[in-house]
Every structure is written in C-alpha cells, then in structure tokens.
Design a protein around this motif. Structure first.
Motif, PDB file in Angstrom:
ATOM      1  N   GLN A 120       0.836  -1.206   0.000  1.00 54.89           N
ATOM      2  CA  GLN A 120       0.000   0.000   0.000  1.00 54.89           C
ATOM      3  C   GLN A 120       0.873   1.258   0.000  1.00 54.89           C
ATOM      4  O   GLN A 120       0.592   2.215  -0.718  1.00 54.89           O
ATOM      5  CB  GLN A 120      -0.931   0.002   1.213  1.00 54.89           C
ATOM      6  CG  GLN A 120      -1.895   1.155   1.255  1.00 54.89           C
ATOM      7  CD  GLN A 120      -2.911   1.102   0.128  1.00 54.89           C
ATOM      8  OE1 GLN A 120      -3.412   0.058  -0.216  1.00 54.89           O
ATOM      9  NE2 GLN A 120      -3.221   2.239  -0.446  1.00 54.89           N
ATOM     10  N   ALA A 121       1.939   1.240   0.795  1.00 53.72           N
ATOM     11  CA  ALA A 121       2.843   2.397   0.848  1.00 53.72           C
ATOM     12  C   ALA A 121       3.516   2.620  -0.502  1.00 53.72           C
ATOM     13  O   ALA A 121       3.638   3.759  -0.963  1.00 53.72           O
ATOM     14  CB  ALA A 121       3.887   2.196   1.944  1.00 53.72           C
ATOM     15  N   ALA A 122       3.924   1.544  -1.159  1.00 51.40           N
ATOM     16  CA  ALA A 122       4.551   1.669  -2.480  1.00 51.40           C
ATOM     17  C   ALA A 122       3.556   2.250  -3.489  1.00 51.40           C
ATOM     18  O   ALA A 122       3.930   3.094  -4.318  1.00 51.40           O
ATOM     19  CB  ALA A 122       5.058   0.313  -2.952  1.00 51.40           C
ATOM     20  N   ALA A 162      -2.158   6.036   8.759  1.00 54.46           N
ATOM     21  CA  ALA A 162      -1.107   5.041   9.012  1.00 54.46           C
ATOM     22  C   ALA A 162      -0.387   4.669   7.714  1.00 54.46           C
ATOM     23  O   ALA A 162       0.843   4.580   7.682  1.00 54.46           O
ATOM     24  CB  ALA A 162      -1.714   3.800   9.670  1.00 54.46           C
ATOM     25  N   PHE A 163      -1.141   4.451   6.634  1.00 60.54           N
ATOM     26  CA  PHE A 163      -0.522   4.114   5.351  1.00 60.54           C
ATOM     27  C   PHE A 163       0.308   5.277   4.811  1.00 60.54           C
ATOM     28  O   PHE A 163       1.403   5.072   4.269  1.00 60.54           O
ATOM     29  CB  PHE A 163      -1.568   3.703   4.325  1.00 60.54           C
ATOM     30  CG  PHE A 163      -2.107   2.307   4.518  1.00 60.54           C
ATOM     31  CD1 PHE A 163      -1.265   1.253   4.805  1.00 60.54           C
ATOM     32  CD2 PHE A 163      -3.458   2.057   4.397  1.00 60.54           C
ATOM     33  CE1 PHE A 163      -1.749  -0.044   4.969  1.00 60.54           C
ATOM     34  CE2 PHE A 163      -3.958   0.776   4.552  1.00 60.54           C
ATOM     35  CZ  PHE A 163      -3.103  -0.274   4.838  1.00 60.54           C
ATOM     36  N   ALA A 164      -0.183   6.503   4.943  1.00 58.12           N
ATOM     37  CA  ALA A 164       0.564   7.671   4.466  1.00 58.12           C
ATOM     38  C   ALA A 164       1.861   7.832   5.266  1.00 58.12           C
ATOM     39  O   ALA A 164       2.917   8.125   4.690  1.00 58.12           O
ATOM     40  CB  ALA A 164      -0.293   8.933   4.560  1.00 58.12           C
ATOM     41  N   ASN A 165       1.783   7.629   6.578  1.00 65.88           N
ATOM     42  CA  ASN A 165       2.995   7.694   7.407  1.00 65.88           C
ATOM     43  C   ASN A 165       3.985   6.602   7.018  1.00 65.88           C
ATOM     44  O   ASN A 165       5.196   6.835   6.972  1.00 65.88           O
ATOM     45  CB  ASN A 165       2.640   7.590   8.886  1.00 65.88           C
ATOM     46  CG  ASN A 165       2.180   8.904   9.468  1.00 65.88           C
ATOM     47  OD1 ASN A 165       2.636   9.966   9.076  1.00 65.88           O
ATOM     48  ND2 ASN A 165       1.243   8.840  10.404  1.00 65.88           N
ATOM     49  N   ALA A 166       3.472   5.404   6.742  1.00 64.02           N
ATOM     50  CA  ALA A 166       4.348   4.310   6.316  1.00 64.02           C
ATOM     51  C   ALA A 166       5.034   4.660   5.001  1.00 64.02           C
ATOM     52  O   ALA A 166       6.231   4.411   4.826  1.00 64.02           O
ATOM     53  CB  ALA A 166       3.547   3.011   6.179  1.00 64.02           C
TER      54      ALA A 166
END
Length: 196
Positions: A94-96, A168-172
């Motif tokens: 998701q982060a990628a 959380a995903f954006a921070n990751a």
C-alpha cells in the motif's frame, strides 16, 4: 413460430480461463497470486485448489513465501499449518502504491490534513478513538438517564477508522521514502557511525 436454432454448446468459461491461467503461469506465480488476496487463514490444500496445483506444491511455495515475509503462518484448528497474506507485506504494498501516486510534498500535506481531521473528530466526540466512541455509545445506551443519549451515526465511526487507516498508510509511505532516500544518498556511511 420461432425458426431460430438453439445456441451451440459452449465450454465453461471459468474452466477455459483457469486452464489458460495454468498454462501461462508457474505454480509459484499462481500460489503467490492466490495468497496475495487471502486475508483469513486457510490451509495449503485450499490455496492449492484455487491455484490449480497439488497441496504438496502449494505447501512448498507457501513456506518459501513465509521465509520471504509475504505470508504468515500459524497452527490451524487441527494442528496443521494455515496461511494468509502477512500484514507487513500489505502495508509495504500500500505504501509503495501511495509513493507511485504522490510526491513527498503532497504526502506531507495529506498527512497534515488527515491529522487535523482526526483531531477534529476527537474534539467533537471527546474521545481519542472510534473504539472509545463505541464504548461511550454503549454506556449511554445502558444509562438510565436517557437525556444524555446522542445517537452516533455508524458512518461517522467508519469514516474515523478510514481516516486513521489512511494516516497510518501515508505515514508508512513517508517512512519508506525517507529510508530509501537515506540508503540511496548515503552510500559512504561507515557502520561505526550508526548509533548503537
């Protein structure tokens, strides 16, 4: 009267597509594809059936995917191993994807916006999380004093959870980008210069 003839018999479309998929991919690729969309624990036999391969082959490749961190495993109800996609691999994927669609500056702006919206929800309801909000709602429902009872829209709780997940995903994504920048930009850092 109708002079049309009945349609010709046709093969099962799903079987034809499955056979084509099997012919064009390796068992490993099919198993990886199946487990990539498996979020509940399942047996190797279940994965094998969906991946059109033998359970022994599925187990071998699933164990390889466990070693790679793509899959997690535990003991099933009857003691055998069960498998599912690892949460870590989902976060990295998701982060990628986020990094493919947003610049660093856009991500920082988005993180700030998400934090502000979460802070607004916390202030509006006087609790820190949607779980606490649900407990508060239950306590109000059980309270004999009905004058303080406010009905909380379930969509508000879902929205709050989505905001928290997206943050959380954006921070990751930002963390991964920063780590990649460090690795790419600091090839000459000596090991003894790293903090212990």
């Amino acid at each position: 009267m109708n002079d049309r003839s009945p349609p010709d018999a046709f093969d099962d479309v799903n079987e034809a597509v499955g056979a084509e998929w099997e012919a064009e991919t390796t068992p490993y690729e099919r198993i990886r594809h199946v487990i990539a969309h498996t979020y509940d624990f399942v047996t190797a036999a279940t994965v094998a059936e969906d991946a059109r391969t033998a359970p022994k082959t599925a187990r071998k490749h699933l164990n390889t995917l466990v070693d790679e961190g793509f899959v997690t495993t535990t003991s099933g109800e009857h003691g055998g191993a069960v498998f599912r996609r690892s949460p870590e691999s989902l976060v990295v994927e998701q982060a990628a994807d986020i990094l493919d669609h947003y610049s660093s500056d856009e991500l920082v702006t988005r993180v700030t916006e998400l934090r502000d919206r979460l802070t607004d929800l916390q202030g509006e309801f006087g609790v820190d999380s949607p779980e606490e909000l649900a407990v508060e709602q239950t306590n109000q429902t059980l309270s004999p004093d009905t004058s303080t009872r406010d009905e909380i829209d379930p969509e508000t709780v879902r929205k709050w959870k989505r905001l928290r997940r997206n943050l959380a995903f954006a921070n990751a994504a930002l963390s991964i980008e920063n780590a990649e920048r460090f690795v790419d930009g600091d090839h000459n850092v000596a090991d003894d210069s790293l903090p212990a």
